[in-house]
Design an enzyme around this catalytic site. Structure first.
Site, PDB file in Angstrom:
ATOM      1  N   ASP A 156       0.833  -1.193   0.000  1.00 29.80           N
ATOM      2  CA  ASP A 156       0.000   0.000   0.000  1.00 29.80           C
ATOM      3  C   ASP A 156       0.869   1.245   0.000  1.00 29.80           C
ATOM      4  O   ASP A 156       2.097   1.171   0.021  1.00 29.80           O
ATOM      5  CB  ASP A 156      -0.988   0.000   1.179  1.00 29.80           C
ATOM      6  CG  ASP A 156      -0.292  -0.098   2.529  1.00 29.80           C
ATOM      7  OD1 ASP A 156       0.727   0.599   2.723  1.00 29.80           O
ATOM      8  OD2 ASP A 156      -0.759  -0.855   3.394  1.00 29.80           O
ATOM      9  N   LYS A 178      -4.554   2.287  -0.055  1.00 29.00           N
ATOM     10  CA  LYS A 178      -5.717   3.036   0.391  1.00 29.00           C
ATOM     11  C   LYS A 178      -5.299   4.484   0.619  1.00 29.00           C
ATOM     12  O   LYS A 178      -4.281   4.755   1.229  1.00 29.00           O
ATOM     13  CB  LYS A 178      -6.269   2.464   1.698  1.00 29.00           C
ATOM     14  CG  LYS A 178      -6.729   1.015   1.586  1.00 29.00           C
ATOM     15  CD  LYS A 178      -7.203   0.500   2.922  1.00 29.00           C
ATOM     16  CE  LYS A 178      -7.655  -0.949   2.834  1.00 29.00           C
ATOM     17  NZ  LYS A 178      -8.120  -1.451   4.141  1.00 29.00           N
ATOM     18  N   MET A 289      -3.491   9.143  11.509  1.00 23.67           N
ATOM     19  CA  MET A 289      -4.629   9.226  10.585  1.00 23.67           C
ATOM     20  C   MET A 289      -5.675  10.228  11.075  1.00 23.67           C
ATOM     21  O   MET A 289      -6.872  10.001  10.977  1.00 23.67           O
ATOM     22  CB  MET A 289      -5.278   7.845  10.407  1.00 23.67           C
ATOM     23  CG  MET A 289      -4.321   6.768   9.934  1.00 23.67           C
ATOM     24  SD  MET A 289      -5.077   5.131   9.844  1.00 23.67           S
ATOM     25  CE  MET A 289      -5.357   4.794  11.594  1.00 23.67           C
TER      26      MET A 289
END
Length: 378
Positions: A156, A178, A289
């Site tokens: 990723d 993602k 995040m």
């Protein structure tokens, strides 16, 4: 070059040499008609799989760019075969064949090497690999070894991927990345792909940013593999929760300043109850995040009693060439976010340890120098 060994055990060797453009001759069992891009059953055939239509669905074509040769019937024929190549690689050979090849290589001064056979079990395996915060220098020795042995790598955007073709030569590289607000692959689909590849007999690596078990959904992937009866192992990685603040000269704990740190996910808004507990704990708060919900979180901390001058640091693109650190106090966070335009990926640090990066503290300086060395190491 000449590779000696049955196709399945020799698949990694065939794939690696094809990946660097060698002209490959293969002596061994028949090459399978069913193959997959990137391994020795389909090495070099279709290139890198990177879209949903290709990833996880093997092309039903034989291996290409490999010349199949039959075992010579006499020592003279062995000599002629060896004289036609520059390198011989033995993956599997009987004692008699080994002796004939060794003698022929000595006679013609042809390079000879021996490589271990790849796993040949009917079912493959899955290894979850923590890739760290993005710097190649922070990959562990175990991570590099797993990549070298991989038939297929699912990676990723947060893991180090620029040099994957070098680290996993000949392996199929599948981007399941993602991005905020856009999931290229649903998590369940990623799990299905991992299991399907292992059930085909492949050695699978799932390369993830940071550590697989720190907000990496590694636990879900382990459970999916176990439920399917697929062997799965985990190689820990350097988590960005500690490494990225260190790259900015911020230790998450420091004697006399903070004796604990709490790592939280800001993927979804955090309620007042949890924010109140965080204030009560004291210490350092590290948010991963969390850019999209950061305004709500910082506003809540201020409203619920965190002191106005609490230092806040936002470290964007940790360990990248354009890493940026922005520091302010809690009461000026909204203004700072508007004027600087902070963006993901970023790690947020809230606590008095943030001031160590700005004071020239000796311990913080040492951490910064060490982090810089890692960031530059390739």
């Amino acid at each position: 070059m000449l590779v000696v060994g049955d196709a399945r055990p020799a698949r990694r060797v065939l794939a690696q040499y094809l990946a660097v453009g060698a002209e490959v001759f293969h002596l061994g069992g028949p090459l399978p008609e069913r193959g997959r891009a990137g391994n020795a059953e389909h090495a070099g055939a279709a290139g890198r799989a990177g879209n949903a239509e290709h990833a996880g669905h093997a092309a039903q074509t034989p291996i290409v760019h490999v010349h199949t040769v039959q075992p010579p019937r006499s020592p003279t024929a062995w000599s002629d075969l060896v004289s036609a190549v520059e390198l011989v690689v033995l993956v599997e050979a009987t004692a008699q064949t080994d002796a004939l090849i060794t003698a022929a290589c000595l006679r013609h001064r042809t390079w000879l090497t021996r490589e271990p056979a790849a796993e040949t079990s009917a079912m493959g395996s899955v290894t979850l690999v923590g890739g760290g915060p993005g710097s190649a220098g922070l990959l562990t020795v175990a991570a590099m070894d797993a990549l070298r042995r991989a038939d297929v790598v699912f990676y990723d955007r947060l893991g180090p991927s620029d040099l994957l073709e070098k680290w996993a030569p000949g392996a199929e590289l599948v981007d399941v990345g993602k991005a905020p607000g856009h999931h290229a692959r649903p998590q369940r689909e990623i799990e299905r792909m991992l299991v399907a590849a292992a059930l085909r007999g492949d050695t699978v690596v799932r390369l993830k940013g940071g550590d697989p078990f720190v907000f990496g959904r590694g636990g879900e992937e382990v459970i999916a593999c176990r439920e399917a009866g697929v062997a799965v192992t985990v190689i820990p990685g350097v988590t960005s929760a500690i490494a990225v603040p260190a790259a900015a000269g911020i230790p998450v704990t420091h004697r006399g300043v903070s004796r604990l740190f709490t790592v939280i996910s800001g993927h979804t808004p955090i309620g007042d109850r949890d924010l109140t507990h965080l204030i009560g704990l004291g210490g350092t708060i590290v948010v991963l995040m969390g850019i999209s919900t950061l305004g709500q979180m910082l506003g809540g901390l201020s409203r619920l009693g965190m002191r106005a001058d609490m230092p806040v640091a936002i470290i964007e693109r940790g360990f990248a060439d354009d890493q940026r650190t922005t520091i302010c106090s809690l009461d000026r966070a909204d203004e700072m976010m508007r004027t600087t335009g902070v963006r993901s990926p970023a790690v947020v640090v809230i606590g008095d340890v943030v001031t160590l990066a700005a004071r020239g503290d000796e311990a913080a300086d040492a951490l910064l120098r060490e982090a810089a060395q890692f960031a530059l190491f390739e």
